[in-house]
Design a protein around this motif. Sequence first.
Motif, PDB file in Angstrom:
ATOM      1  N   LEU A   1       2.036  -4.372   8.873  1.00  0.00           N
ATOM      2  CA  LEU A   1       2.194  -5.803   8.633  1.00  0.00           C
ATOM      3  C   LEU A   1       3.592  -6.144   8.128  1.00  0.00           C
ATOM      4  O   LEU A   1       4.077  -7.252   8.354  1.00  0.00           O
ATOM      5  CB  LEU A   1       1.138  -6.281   7.633  1.00  0.00           C
ATOM      6  N   ARG A   2       4.217  -5.223   7.420  1.00  0.00           N
ATOM      7  CA  ARG A   2       5.588  -5.468   6.969  1.00  0.00           C
ATOM      8  C   ARG A   2       6.591  -5.307   8.099  1.00  0.00           C
ATOM      9  O   ARG A   2       7.744  -5.722   7.992  1.00  0.00           O
ATOM     10  CB  ARG A   2       5.960  -4.497   5.844  1.00  0.00           C
ATOM     11  N   GLY A   3       6.166  -4.665   9.199  1.00  0.00           N
ATOM     12  CA  GLY A   3       7.088  -4.406  10.295  1.00  0.00           C
ATOM     13  C   GLY A   3       8.000  -3.239  10.026  1.00  0.00           C
ATOM     14  O   GLY A   3       9.115  -3.180  10.572  1.00  0.00           O
ATOM     15  N   ASP A   4       7.545  -2.295   9.186  1.00  0.00           N
ATOM     16  CA  ASP A   4       8.370  -1.135   8.865  1.00  0.00           C
ATOM     17  C   ASP A   4       8.668  -0.321  10.124  1.00  0.00           C
ATOM     18  O   ASP A   4       7.793  -0.159  10.995  1.00  0.00           O
ATOM     19  CB  ASP A   4       7.666  -0.238   7.845  1.00  0.00           C
ATOM     20  N   ALA A   5       9.883   0.205  10.176  1.00  0.00           N
ATOM     21  CA  ALA A   5      10.265   1.012  11.331  1.00  0.00           C
ATOM     22  C   ALA A   5       9.461   2.301  11.405  1.00  0.00           C
ATOM     23  O   ALA A   5       9.239   2.849  12.485  1.00  0.00           O
ATOM     24  CB  ALA A   5      11.758   1.325  11.273  1.00  0.00           C
ATOM     25  N   ASP A   6       9.032   2.816  10.237  1.00  0.00           N
ATOM     26  CA  ASP A   6       8.278   4.079  10.221  1.00  0.00           C
ATOM     27  C   ASP A   6       6.772   3.869  10.226  1.00  0.00           C
ATOM     28  O   ASP A   6       6.006   4.778   9.920  1.00  0.00           O
ATOM     29  CB  ASP A   6       8.674   4.917   9.008  1.00  0.00           C
TER      30      ASP A   6
ATOM     31  N   GLY B   1       0.839  -1.188   0.000  1.00  0.00           N
ATOM     32  CA  GLY B   1       0.000   0.000   0.000  1.00  0.00           C
ATOM     33  C   GLY B   1       0.871   1.233   0.000  1.00  0.00           C
ATOM     34  O   GLY B   1       1.877   1.294   0.699  1.00  0.00           O
ATOM     35  N   GLU B   2       0.508   2.193  -0.805  1.00  0.00           N
ATOM     36  CA  GLU B   2       1.266   3.434  -0.883  1.00  0.00           C
ATOM     37  C   GLU B   2       0.347   4.595  -0.560  1.00  0.00           C
ATOM     38  O   GLU B   2      -0.821   4.616  -0.981  1.00  0.00           O
ATOM     39  CB  GLU B   2       1.861   3.612  -2.286  1.00  0.00           C
ATOM     40  N   PRO B   3       0.850   5.588   0.188  1.00  0.00           N
ATOM     41  CA  PRO B   3       0.019   6.753   0.501  1.00  0.00           C
ATOM     42  C   PRO B   3      -0.463   7.438  -0.760  1.00  0.00           C
ATOM     43  O   PRO B   3       0.267   7.569  -1.734  1.00  0.00           O
ATOM     44  CB  PRO B   3       0.976   7.650   1.309  1.00  0.00           C
ATOM     45  N   ALA B   4      -1.694   7.845  -0.757  1.00  0.00           N
ATOM     46  CA  ALA B   4      -2.269   8.568  -1.898  1.00  0.00           C
ATOM     47  C   ALA B   4      -3.285   9.558  -1.355  1.00  0.00           C
ATOM     48  O   ALA B   4      -3.399   9.769  -0.144  1.00  0.00           O
ATOM     49  CB  ALA B   4      -2.906   7.586  -2.886  1.00  0.00           C
ATOM     50  N   GLY B   5      -4.025  10.160  -2.259  1.00  0.00           N
ATOM     51  CA  GLY B   5      -4.917  11.231  -1.839  1.00  0.00           C
ATOM     52  C   GLY B   5      -6.144  10.768  -1.078  1.00  0.00           C
ATOM     53  O   GLY B   5      -6.586  11.430  -0.142  1.00  0.00           O
ATOM     54  N   ARG B   6      -6.705   9.605  -1.448  1.00  0.00           N
ATOM     55  CA  ARG B   6      -7.941   9.172  -0.814  1.00  0.00           C
ATOM     56  C   ARG B   6      -7.677   8.625   0.577  1.00  0.00           C
ATOM     57  O   ARG B   6      -6.665   7.972   0.810  1.00  0.00           O
ATOM     58  CB  ARG B   6      -8.629   8.094  -1.658  1.00  0.00           C
ATOM     59  N   PRO B   7      -8.600   8.827   1.523  1.00  0.00           N
ATOM     60  CA  PRO B   7      -8.429   8.235   2.862  1.00  0.00           C
ATOM     61  C   PRO B   7      -8.267   6.724   2.810  1.00  0.00           C
ATOM     62  O   PRO B   7      -7.533   6.152   3.624  1.00  0.00           O
ATOM     63  CB  PRO B   7      -9.709   8.653   3.587  1.00  0.00           C
ATOM     64  N   ALA B   8      -8.962   6.070   1.870  1.00  0.00           N
ATOM     65  CA  ALA B   8      -8.854   4.610   1.758  1.00  0.00           C
ATOM     66  C   ALA B   8      -7.421   4.200   1.466  1.00  0.00           C
ATOM     67  O   ALA B   8      -6.892   3.236   2.026  1.00  0.00           O
ATOM     68  CB  ALA B   8      -9.791   4.100   0.664  1.00  0.00           C
TER      69      ALA B   8
ATOM     70  N   ALA C   1      -2.200   2.008   3.315  1.00  0.00           N
ATOM     71  CA  ALA C   1      -0.748   2.191   3.417  1.00  0.00           C
ATOM     72  C   ALA C   1      -0.282   1.997   4.851  1.00  0.00           C
ATOM     73  O   ALA C   1       0.755   1.368   5.105  1.00  0.00           O
ATOM     74  CB  ALA C   1      -0.360   3.581   2.902  1.00  0.00           C
ATOM     75  N   HIS C   2      -1.029   2.520   5.808  1.00  0.00           N
ATOM     76  CA  HIS C   2      -0.656   2.362   7.211  1.00  0.00           C
ATOM     77  C   HIS C   2      -0.769   0.900   7.639  1.00  0.00           C
ATOM     78  O   HIS C   2       0.084   0.397   8.391  1.00  0.00           O
ATOM     79  CB  HIS C   2      -1.538   3.243   8.096  1.00  0.00           C
ATOM     80  N   VAL C   3      -1.815   0.199   7.186  1.00  0.00           N
ATOM     81  CA  VAL C   3      -1.973  -1.222   7.518  1.00  0.00           C
ATOM     82  C   VAL C   3      -0.827  -2.032   6.921  1.00  0.00           C
ATOM     83  O   VAL C   3      -0.228  -2.882   7.587  1.00  0.00           O
ATOM     84  CB  VAL C   3      -3.332  -1.748   7.020  1.00  0.00           C
TER      85      VAL C   3
ATOM     86  N   ASP D   1      -0.306   4.457  15.888  1.00  0.00           N
ATOM     87  CA  ASP D   1      -1.207   5.408  16.550  1.00  0.00           C
ATOM     88  C   ASP D   1      -2.228   5.973  15.573  1.00  0.00           C
ATOM     89  O   ASP D   1      -3.362   6.270  15.956  1.00  0.00           O
ATOM     90  CB  ASP D   1      -0.406   6.536  17.189  1.00  0.00           C
ATOM     91  N   ARG D   2      -1.817   6.151  14.318  1.00  0.00           N
ATOM     92  CA  ARG D   2      -2.768   6.641  13.313  1.00  0.00           C
ATOM     93  C   ARG D   2      -3.880   5.620  13.084  1.00  0.00           C
ATOM     94  O   ARG D   2      -5.042   5.974  12.934  1.00  0.00           O
ATOM     95  CB  ARG D   2      -2.050   6.945  11.998  1.00  0.00           C
ATOM     96  N   LEU D   3      -3.504   4.337  13.046  1.00  0.00           N
ATOM     97  CA  LEU D   3      -4.519   3.296  12.884  1.00  0.00           C
ATOM     98  C   LEU D   3      -5.416   3.231  14.113  1.00  0.00           C
ATOM     99  O   LEU D   3      -6.633   3.055  13.996  1.00  0.00           O
ATOM    100  CB  LEU D   3      -3.852   1.945  12.658  1.00  0.00           C
ATOM    101  N   ALA D   4      -4.821   3.376  15.300  1.00  0.00           N
ATOM    102  CA  ALA D   4      -5.623   3.345  16.519  1.00  0.00           C
ATOM    103  C   ALA D   4      -6.637   4.474  16.526  1.00  0.00           C
ATOM    104  O   ALA D   4      -7.789   4.302  16.946  1.00  0.00           O
ATOM    105  CB  ALA D   4      -4.710   3.443  17.744  1.00  0.00           C
ATOM    106  N   THR D   5      -6.229   5.649  16.051  1.00  0.00           N
ATOM    107  CA  THR D   5      -7.159   6.774  15.974  1.00  0.00           C
ATOM    108  C   THR D   5      -8.256   6.494  14.964  1.00  0.00           C
ATOM    109  O   THR D   5      -9.428   6.818  15.187  1.00  0.00           O
ATOM    110  CB  THR D   5      -6.400   8.057  15.586  1.00  0.00           C
TER     111      THR D   5
END
Length: 465
Positions: free
Chosen positions: A187-192, A169-176, A181-183, A196-200
């Motif tokens: 799941l990849r275990g990225d350091a960045d 997933g790559e960040p783009a304009g739509r909220p979806a 991208a955050h999910v 917290d954004r998902l929790a919100t």
Amino acid sequence: MNSTQNRDEHTVTPDPQASPSLGAELKAARRRIGVTQTQLADLSSVSVRTIRDLELDLTQNPRRETLRLLLDGLRLTGVQRARIEEAAAGPSTRGIPADSLTPPPAVLEPTIGRERDIEALMSLIKFGGHRLIRVVGMAGVGKSRLIQEVAGAMDASAQMPVVWAEPEGEPAGRPADRLQAHVAALLRGDADAEPDRLATAFGSHHILLVVPDATMGPGAEAALRRLLVQCRGLHVLYEAREGSKGGAGTDYPVFPLSAADRSAGPAGRESAVSPALRLMLSRCGSLEREALADSRVMAALAGICRSLDGIPRAIEAAAAWLLLYSPDQLLSLAGRDPFKLATPPGNDTAGLRAVLGASVTSLRPRDADVLRRLAAHALPWTMAQAFASPEQVGDPALGAVHLLCTRGLVRPAGWDAGGTPRFTVLNLVRHLLAESAAPAVPALESRGSLRWQSPAGVESPSYAA
């Protein structure tokens, strides 16, 4: 219930004007049904002091079980219950943007023999209080199709919004796109990754996050558990080859389809055939209708399903060979080399042979000895039949059989006349052991282990029609 009310119950975007505290919400709900704090304590089994502290907002984060008891005692359902659960999650809940919930991918082919599994998984999610569920099983057993069916059924029934996780997933304009991208980063275990954004976004709403790929990055499950702690209504469903060694979450094992002998009959009599044979018949487009009504053809197809242990992917591969060989020819080949049928024509990948071989070689020596001994039983066995005495069916023996089942090397095989569970070593595993020419292991009765009940060596069973 009208459509507007139903949509309100399952919306994932809270009303921005609905901001009363948890205490105010609980007090209003109690007064609506006309009971005192003492009476509510009797109805809910929650102490009067706890109720008082909650209504005065002296307690901000009640335990999940305490909140459930109070809501049950107040007889709250639907929107009213959701409002209090939202208030209990705190003011940081913002909800998911409405266009972030793209439907899970549709299942394009019928799913055969998994009706009970679909119903059981949906019950675990909706009623069992299970929030981290792993669908566990060997490669090719149908885990991906099963969770796809469950996600589709949950989404179609509007009982719980579904977030289908994409591996990339790559960040783009739509909220979806941003949510996916955050999910994906989590799941990849990225350091960045930004949990917290998902929790919100998830907040306290009842949401099902489905992870269809068995491969997750290091630390991904730990991150999911932390997310579950922050999001009281979140449920996670994903697939894995093996169960958790840490004990967190719920493992739901998926075994191959039953290939037990039934009365052979015309293809239209689905009740007369096993689920494995039903799957085979659904893939037999190359056979004429008259052939499928032939009892000899049906017996051959049933034998092929048994030789492949009812593994869906293997059965689908074998059906492709029917374009080149007759059912009788395939049955004969299945007795000599069932792995040949488990791989589609023109495909040179190792497939199931490599997967099962890796599972066998990864066993500890003692568990490998147990597997060889159990493989010597040509027919399904109960624990009492496999072990020398009831006293020997202790924790080590139970642990070994449980491990072999979770690895996909042993599978349940129904019950005996007295209702005792039976098991069997997969036919494909028997062939692997025969190929390796493993020598017979001396009896272990002195160590309180398995009793060697069959002649030395591992014989490949015959599946002649």
